[in-house]
Design a protein around this motif. Structure first.
Motif, PDB file in Angstrom:
ATOM      1  N   LYS A   1       8.199  14.216  -1.859  1.00  0.00           N
ATOM      2  CA  LYS A   1       7.429  13.290  -0.587  1.00  0.00           C
ATOM      3  C   LYS A   1       7.698  14.052   0.546  1.00  0.00           C
ATOM      4  O   LYS A   1       6.672  13.510   1.339  1.00  0.00           O
ATOM      5  N   ARG A   2       8.329  15.075   0.508  1.00  0.00           N
ATOM      6  CA  ARG A   2       8.522  15.756   1.928  1.00  0.00           C
ATOM      7  C   ARG A   2       7.603  17.001   1.650  1.00  0.00           C
ATOM      8  O   ARG A   2       7.123  17.232   0.608  1.00  0.00           O
ATOM      9  N   ASP A   3       7.242  17.774   2.832  1.00  0.00           N
ATOM     10  CA  ASP A   3       6.456  18.775   2.929  1.00  0.00           C
ATOM     11  C   ASP A   3       7.167  20.065   3.147  1.00  0.00           C
ATOM     12  O   ASP A   3       6.526  21.125   3.802  1.00  0.00           O
ATOM     13  N   ASP A   4       8.474  20.151   2.781  1.00  0.00           N
ATOM     14  CA  ASP A   4       9.056  21.314   3.260  1.00  0.00           C
ATOM     15  C   ASP A   4       8.767  22.501   2.586  1.00  0.00           C
ATOM     16  O   ASP A   4       8.330  22.649   1.284  1.00  0.00           O
ATOM     17  N   TYR A   5       8.692  23.689   3.148  1.00  0.00           N
ATOM     18  CA  TYR A   5       8.560  24.888   2.688  1.00  0.00           C
ATOM     19  C   TYR A   5       9.864  25.531   2.438  1.00  0.00           C
ATOM     20  O   TYR A   5      10.462  25.656   3.323  1.00  0.00           O
ATOM     21  N   THR A   6      10.086  25.563   1.035  1.00  0.00           N
ATOM     22  CA  THR A   6      11.719  25.960   0.894  1.00  0.00           C
ATOM     23  C   THR A   6      11.869  27.228   0.134  1.00  0.00           C
ATOM     24  O   THR A   6      11.115  27.853  -0.339  1.00  0.00           O
ATOM     25  N   VAL A   7      12.737  28.039   1.004  1.00  0.00           N
ATOM     26  CA  VAL A   7      13.344  29.178   0.974  1.00  0.00           C
ATOM     27  C   VAL A   7      14.575  29.162   0.054  1.00  0.00           C
ATOM     28  O   VAL A   7      15.436  28.733   0.597  1.00  0.00           O
ATOM     29  N   PHE A   8      14.568  30.014  -1.203  1.00  0.00           N
ATOM     30  CA  PHE A   8      15.786  30.318  -1.793  1.00  0.00           C
ATOM     31  C   PHE A   8      16.067  31.804  -1.805  1.00  0.00           C
ATOM     32  O   PHE A   8      15.310  32.436  -2.206  1.00  0.00           O
ATOM     33  N   VAL A   9      17.241  32.027  -1.332  1.00  0.00           N
ATOM     34  CA  VAL A   9      17.443  33.382  -1.232  1.00  0.00           C
ATOM     35  C   VAL A   9      19.020  33.741  -2.097  1.00  0.00           C
ATOM     36  O   VAL A   9      20.023  32.780  -1.998  1.00  0.00           O
ATOM     37  N   LEU A  10      19.056  34.659  -3.142  1.00  0.00           N
ATOM     38  CA  LEU A  10      20.239  34.918  -3.957  1.00  0.00           C
ATOM     39  C   LEU A  10      20.636  36.151  -3.283  1.00  0.00           C
ATOM     40  O   LEU A  10      19.938  37.020  -3.504  1.00  0.00           O
ATOM     41  N   LEU A  11      21.839  36.254  -3.103  1.00  0.00           N
ATOM     42  CA  LEU A  11      22.539  37.407  -2.968  1.00  0.00           C
ATOM     43  C   LEU A  11      23.464  37.746  -3.717  1.00  0.00           C
ATOM     44  O   LEU A  11      24.451  37.012  -3.917  1.00  0.00           O
ATOM     45  N   ASN A  12      23.489  38.812  -4.582  1.00  0.00           N
ATOM     46  CA  ASN A  12      24.552  39.303  -5.560  1.00  0.00           C
ATOM     47  C   ASN A  12      25.666  40.040  -4.664  1.00  0.00           C
ATOM     48  O   ASN A  12      25.431  40.715  -3.548  1.00  0.00           O
ATOM     49  N   VAL A  13      26.832  39.723  -5.293  1.00  0.00           N
ATOM     50  CA  VAL A  13      28.085  40.313  -4.406  1.00  0.00           C
ATOM     51  C   VAL A  13      29.346  40.572  -5.648  1.00  0.00           C
ATOM     52  O   VAL A  13      29.293  39.869  -6.425  1.00  0.00           O
ATOM     53  N   GLU A  14      30.248  41.620  -5.074  1.00  0.00           N
ATOM     54  CA  GLU A  14      31.272  41.905  -5.974  1.00  0.00           C
ATOM     55  C   GLU A  14      32.109  40.710  -5.729  1.00  0.00           C
ATOM     56  O   GLU A  14      32.379  40.189  -4.595  1.00  0.00           O
ATOM     57  N   PRO A  15      32.765  40.071  -6.899  1.00  0.00           N
ATOM     58  CA  PRO A  15      33.764  39.074  -6.861  1.00  0.00           C
ATOM     59  C   PRO A  15      34.901  39.046  -5.589  1.00  0.00           C
ATOM     60  O   PRO A  15      34.877  38.116  -5.093  1.00  0.00           O
ATOM     61  N   GLU A  16      35.166  40.242  -5.411  1.00  0.00           N
ATOM     62  CA  GLU A  16      36.329  40.311  -4.421  1.00  0.00           C
ATOM     63  C   GLU A  16      35.797  40.222  -3.232  1.00  0.00           C
ATOM     64  O   GLU A  16      36.672  39.854  -2.022  1.00  0.00           O
ATOM     65  N   ASN A  17      34.464  40.302  -2.882  1.00  0.00           N
ATOM     66  CA  ASN A  17      33.782  40.264  -1.540  1.00  0.00           C
ATOM     67  C   ASN A  17      33.128  38.947  -1.354  1.00  0.00           C
ATOM     68  O   ASN A  17      32.449  38.563  -0.377  1.00  0.00           O
TER      69      ASN A  17
ATOM     70  N   LYS B   1      34.015  35.659  -0.994  1.00  0.00           N
ATOM     71  CA  LYS B   1      34.563  34.924  -0.032  1.00  0.00           C
ATOM     72  C   LYS B   1      34.218  35.401   1.364  1.00  0.00           C
ATOM     73  O   LYS B   1      33.812  34.652   2.431  1.00  0.00           O
ATOM     74  N   GLU B   2      34.274  36.706   1.697  1.00  0.00           N
ATOM     75  CA  GLU B   2      33.979  37.486   2.702  1.00  0.00           C
ATOM     76  C   GLU B   2      32.531  37.111   3.260  1.00  0.00           C
ATOM     77  O   GLU B   2      32.324  36.966   4.543  1.00  0.00           O
ATOM     78  N   LEU B   3      31.660  37.394   2.027  1.00  0.00           N
ATOM     79  CA  LEU B   3      30.109  37.120   2.527  1.00  0.00           C
ATOM     80  C   LEU B   3      29.797  35.566   2.778  1.00  0.00           C
ATOM     81  O   LEU B   3      29.094  35.415   3.815  1.00  0.00           O
ATOM     82  N   LEU B   4      30.623  34.782   2.181  1.00  0.00           N
ATOM     83  CA  LEU B   4      30.130  33.339   2.648  1.00  0.00           C
ATOM     84  C   LEU B   4      30.699  33.105   4.152  1.00  0.00           C
ATOM     85  O   LEU B   4      30.335  32.432   4.857  1.00  0.00           O
ATOM     86  N   ASP B   5      32.040  33.626   4.248  1.00  0.00           N
ATOM     87  CA  ASP B   5      32.516  33.597   5.515  1.00  0.00           C
ATOM     88  C   ASP B   5      31.851  33.917   6.533  1.00  0.00           C
ATOM     89  O   ASP B   5      31.737  33.566   7.785  1.00  0.00           O
TER      90      ASP B   5
END
Length: 226
Positions: free
Chosen positions: A119-135, A137-141
């Motif tokens: 019902k909305r007219d959003d232009y939705t952008v989905f971005v997926l970033l791959n990362v090593e598991p140990e990194n 949290k840092e990427l999220l931070d």
């Protein structure tokens, strides 16, 4: 109607399919609609089907009560013997991304929460970033934090970061007024962005091991009667 709310505690599943043509995209959308309209799975909260805009493909934004409810759905014979083979046949690639919401922000004009709806007219952008598991949290931070400057950018509506529960990715689900305004933001020269934003973007590029992006429009939705 599906809402993105940081305190709901839901597991969010992104079913991300790529197709070679728009005709293939339409077939996937049609099959997704059938599943959504007949969903009665214990623990299922909502599903919103999105059709690709810039590149053929689909995105199904699905909310579940918890991981156990989703795994019960995956364990079903119909899912394993009919649903999975069907979408493997229709799509050129299929990713079922289990996530938890980590951070969300929206323009004050949207009110108290973010709605996901055709019902909305959003232009939705989905971005997926791959990362090593140990990194992860840092990427999220680095990325998943308040950005007051973004609220001043023409066309910005919302963005939400999700953590992949397997530790190998993060996802950004963002809503904009239009493709033109998003493209203007996306291609904005780095020197025109605030210093802290530039630093974060540089750090994110160094941490991410891969990137996928596409734009979508929500075309169909249904929620469980809670």
């Amino acid at each position: 109607m599906p809402l993105i709310k940081p305190d709901d505690g839901y597991l969010t599943l992104f079913n991300l399919f790529e197709t070679a043509t728009t005709e293939g995209q339409d077939r996937v959308v049609d099959e997704m609609k059938k599943i959504v309209d007949n969903a009665t799975y214990p623990g299922w909260i909502s599903s919103t089907v999105h059709a690709g805009v810039d590149t053929p493909g689909t995105l199904n934004f699905i909310q579940w009560r918890d991981l156990a409810a989703l795994e019960a759905r995956y364990a079903g014979e119909k899912f394993k013997t009919k649903t999975v083979p069907l979408f493997n046949q229709l799509a050129t690639s299929a990713r079922l991304l289990k996530t938890e919401l980590e951070f969300t922000q929206h323009h004050p004009d949207l009110g108290d929460s973010i709605e996901v709806s055709p019902k909305r007219d959003d232009y939705t952008v989905f971005v997926l970033l791959n990362v090593e598991p140990e990194n992860q949290k840092e990427l999220l931070d680095t990325l998943a934090k308040p950005d007051e400057w973004l609220k001043t950018v023409p066309g910005y509506r919302s963005h939400t970061y999700f953590r992949g529960i397997d530790g190998t990715f993060i996802a950004n689900y963002a809503q904009w007024d239009s493709k033109e305004l998003y493209d203007a933001f996306h291609t904005l020269p780095e020197e025109q962005r605030p210093a802290d934003v530039r630093e974060g973007r540089l750090r994110a590029r160094n941490l991410a091991t891969g990137r996928f992006a596409n734009s979508f429009r929500a075309v169909h939705t249904r929620s469980a009667e809670l």
